[in-house]
Design a protein around this motif. Structure first.
Motif, PDB file in Angstrom:
ATOM      1  N   ASP A  48       3.444   4.905   6.154  1.00 48.81           N
ATOM      2  CA  ASP A  48       2.011   5.189   6.068  1.00 48.81           C
ATOM      3  C   ASP A  48       1.646   5.988   4.820  1.00 48.81           C
ATOM      4  O   ASP A  48       0.491   5.993   4.401  1.00 48.81           O
ATOM      5  CB  ASP A  48       1.543   5.943   7.313  1.00 48.81           C
ATOM      6  N   ALA A  49       2.606   6.669   4.229  1.00 51.82           N
ATOM      7  CA  ALA A  49       2.342   7.473   3.033  1.00 51.82           C
ATOM      8  C   ALA A  49       2.599   6.695   1.745  1.00 51.82           C
ATOM      9  O   ALA A  49       2.380   7.226   0.661  1.00 51.82           O
ATOM     10  CB  ALA A  49       3.217   8.735   3.059  1.00 51.82           C
ATOM     11  N   TRP A  50       3.053   5.458   1.845  1.00 49.69           N
ATOM     12  CA  TRP A  50       3.343   4.668   0.657  1.00 49.69           C
ATOM     13  C   TRP A  50       2.060   4.268  -0.042  1.00 49.69           C
ATOM     14  O   TRP A  50       1.010   4.080   0.590  1.00 49.69           O
ATOM     15  CB  TRP A  50       4.135   3.427   1.017  1.00 49.69           C
ATOM     16  N   ALA A  51       2.150   4.098  -1.331  1.00 47.31           N
ATOM     17  CA  ALA A  51       1.002   3.707  -2.149  1.00 47.31           C
ATOM     18  C   ALA A  51       0.565   2.282  -1.801  1.00 47.31           C
ATOM     19  O   ALA A  51       1.389   1.438  -1.474  1.00 47.31           O
ATOM     20  CB  ALA A  51       1.366   3.780  -3.627  1.00 47.31           C
ATOM     21  N   LEU A  52      -0.733   2.057  -1.877  1.00 51.23           N
ATOM     22  CA  LEU A  52      -1.256   0.705  -1.712  1.00 51.23           C
ATOM     23  C   LEU A  52      -1.228   0.045  -3.075  1.00 51.23           C
ATOM     24  O   LEU A  52      -1.990   0.406  -3.972  1.00 51.23           O
ATOM     25  CB  LEU A  52      -2.685   0.755  -1.156  1.00 51.23           C
ATOM     26  N   HIS A  53      -0.311  -0.889  -3.229  1.00 50.04           N
ATOM     27  CA  HIS A  53      -0.106  -1.548  -4.516  1.00 50.04           C
ATOM     28  C   HIS A  53       0.437  -2.943  -4.258  1.00 50.04           C
ATOM     29  O   HIS A  53       1.180  -3.150  -3.294  1.00 50.04           O
ATOM     30  CB  HIS A  53       0.876  -0.733  -5.371  1.00 50.04           C
ATOM     31  N   PRO A  54       0.088  -3.925  -5.088  1.00 49.34           N
ATOM     32  CA  PRO A  54       0.586  -5.290  -4.875  1.00 49.34           C
ATOM     33  C   PRO A  54       2.108  -5.425  -4.915  1.00 49.34           C
ATOM     34  O   PRO A  54       2.654  -6.396  -4.387  1.00 49.34           O
ATOM     35  CB  PRO A  54      -0.045  -6.094  -6.017  1.00 49.34           C
ATOM     36  N   CYS A  55       2.795  -4.471  -5.518  1.00 53.96           N
ATOM     37  CA  CYS A  55       4.260  -4.534  -5.592  1.00 53.96           C
ATOM     38  C   CYS A  55       4.931  -4.119  -4.287  1.00 53.96           C
ATOM     39  O   CYS A  55       6.132  -4.290  -4.130  1.00 53.96           O
ATOM     40  CB  CYS A  55       4.765  -3.639  -6.725  1.00 53.96           C
ATOM     41  N   ILE A  56       4.157  -3.556  -3.361  1.00 52.55           N
ATOM     42  CA  ILE A  56       4.704  -3.104  -2.091  1.00 52.55           C
ATOM     43  C   ILE A  56       4.030  -3.893  -0.979  1.00 52.55           C
ATOM     44  O   ILE A  56       2.821  -3.847  -0.817  1.00 52.55           O
ATOM     45  CB  ILE A  56       4.468  -1.595  -1.874  1.00 52.55           C
ATOM     46  N   VAL A  57       4.862  -4.643  -0.232  1.00 50.30           N
ATOM     47  CA  VAL A  57       4.346  -5.423   0.889  1.00 50.30           C
ATOM     48  C   VAL A  57       5.072  -4.967   2.138  1.00 50.30           C
ATOM     49  O   VAL A  57       6.301  -4.988   2.194  1.00 50.30           O
ATOM     50  CB  VAL A  57       4.567  -6.936   0.668  1.00 50.30           C
ATOM     51  N   VAL A  58       4.302  -4.530   3.139  1.00 53.50           N
ATOM     52  CA  VAL A  58       4.860  -4.114   4.420  1.00 53.50           C
ATOM     53  C   VAL A  58       4.212  -4.982   5.490  1.00 53.50           C
ATOM     54  O   VAL A  58       3.007  -4.933   5.688  1.00 53.50           O
ATOM     55  CB  VAL A  58       4.584  -2.621   4.701  1.00 53.50           C
ATOM     56  N   LEU A  59       5.025  -5.824   6.145  1.00 55.13           N
ATOM     57  CA  LEU A  59       4.535  -6.662   7.235  1.00 55.13           C
ATOM     58  C   LEU A  59       4.649  -5.866   8.519  1.00 55.13           C
ATOM     59  O   LEU A  59       5.713  -5.350   8.839  1.00 55.13           O
ATOM     60  CB  LEU A  59       5.334  -7.958   7.326  1.00 55.13           C
ATOM     61  N   ARG A  60       3.562  -5.768   9.243  1.00 54.12           N
ATOM     62  CA  ARG A  60       3.547  -4.982  10.482  1.00 54.12           C
ATOM     63  C   ARG A  60       3.244  -5.883  11.667  1.00 54.12           C
ATOM     64  O   ARG A  60       2.677  -6.944  11.529  1.00 54.12           O
ATOM     65  CB  ARG A  60       2.502  -3.885  10.395  1.00 54.12           C
TER      66      ARG A  60
END
Length: 181
Positions: A48-60
């Protein structure tokens, strides 16, 4: 040789081998306990503290019910982290050449100017010129500072994503090498 007797010795061998592996498993669990509490870890990467950026994808969430035909399709990773590409700070106008203090390219530093500079005039005398004496310089600094501020705001998520990439790469590398964290 009696086939019943050979079968009995195979069962005994398999039973003893199973006991050895169970023993080794329990011994490993005693020597290398898995921390069950996050306080047992030096670093905790909270999604939840990770940056919102196109290089980071988290599938929930749960995957939707899939048919047997889709079972052979390769599943997407739950987390995908790529190295974020950083952009350079916008170049200041030529009128500010020599007036900016070192570090203006860094996102963390403020762009600061020298209050005054010394120049040699045509008569080879030293003349001190204040930054504020040049209206064109002051206007150029004002415009460039706004442009640089927009760059800083847009670059912050990329820097945060790059830090997450580096940190997660270190975690994976340490785990692959068997180093505790």
């Amino acid at each position: 040789m009696n086939p019943d007797r050979a079968s009995g010795s195979d069962d005994l061998t398999q039973s003893r081998l199973t006991q050895v592996f169970k023993f080794l498993k329990e011994l490993n669990e005693l020597r290398n306990p898995v921390p069950r509490d996050l306080s047992g870890y030096a670093d905790v990467l909270r999604l939840d503290a990770w940056a919102l950026h196109p290089c980071i994808v988290v599938l929930r969430g749960d995957r939707e019910d899939e048919s047997d035909a889709d079972a052979d399709v390769e599943m997407e990773p739950l987390i995908s982290i790529k190295r974020a590409r950083l952009t350079a700070c916008p170049k200041p106008p030529d009128t500010l050449d020599g007036w900016l203090k070192p570090g203006w390219q860094s996102m963390e530093a403020e762009a600061e100017v020298l209050e005054s500079r010394n120049f040699v005039d045509r008569e080879k005398k030293t003349v001190t010129v204040a930054f504020s004496d040049g209206a064109q310089r002051v206007a150029a600094l004002s415009i460039w500072t706004v442009l640089r501020g927009k760059w800083v705001e847009a670059e912050r998520p990329a820097i945060a994503a790059l830090k997450i990439f580096a940190n997660s790469y270190t975690v994976v590398d340490d785990a692959a090498r068997g180093r505790p964290r």
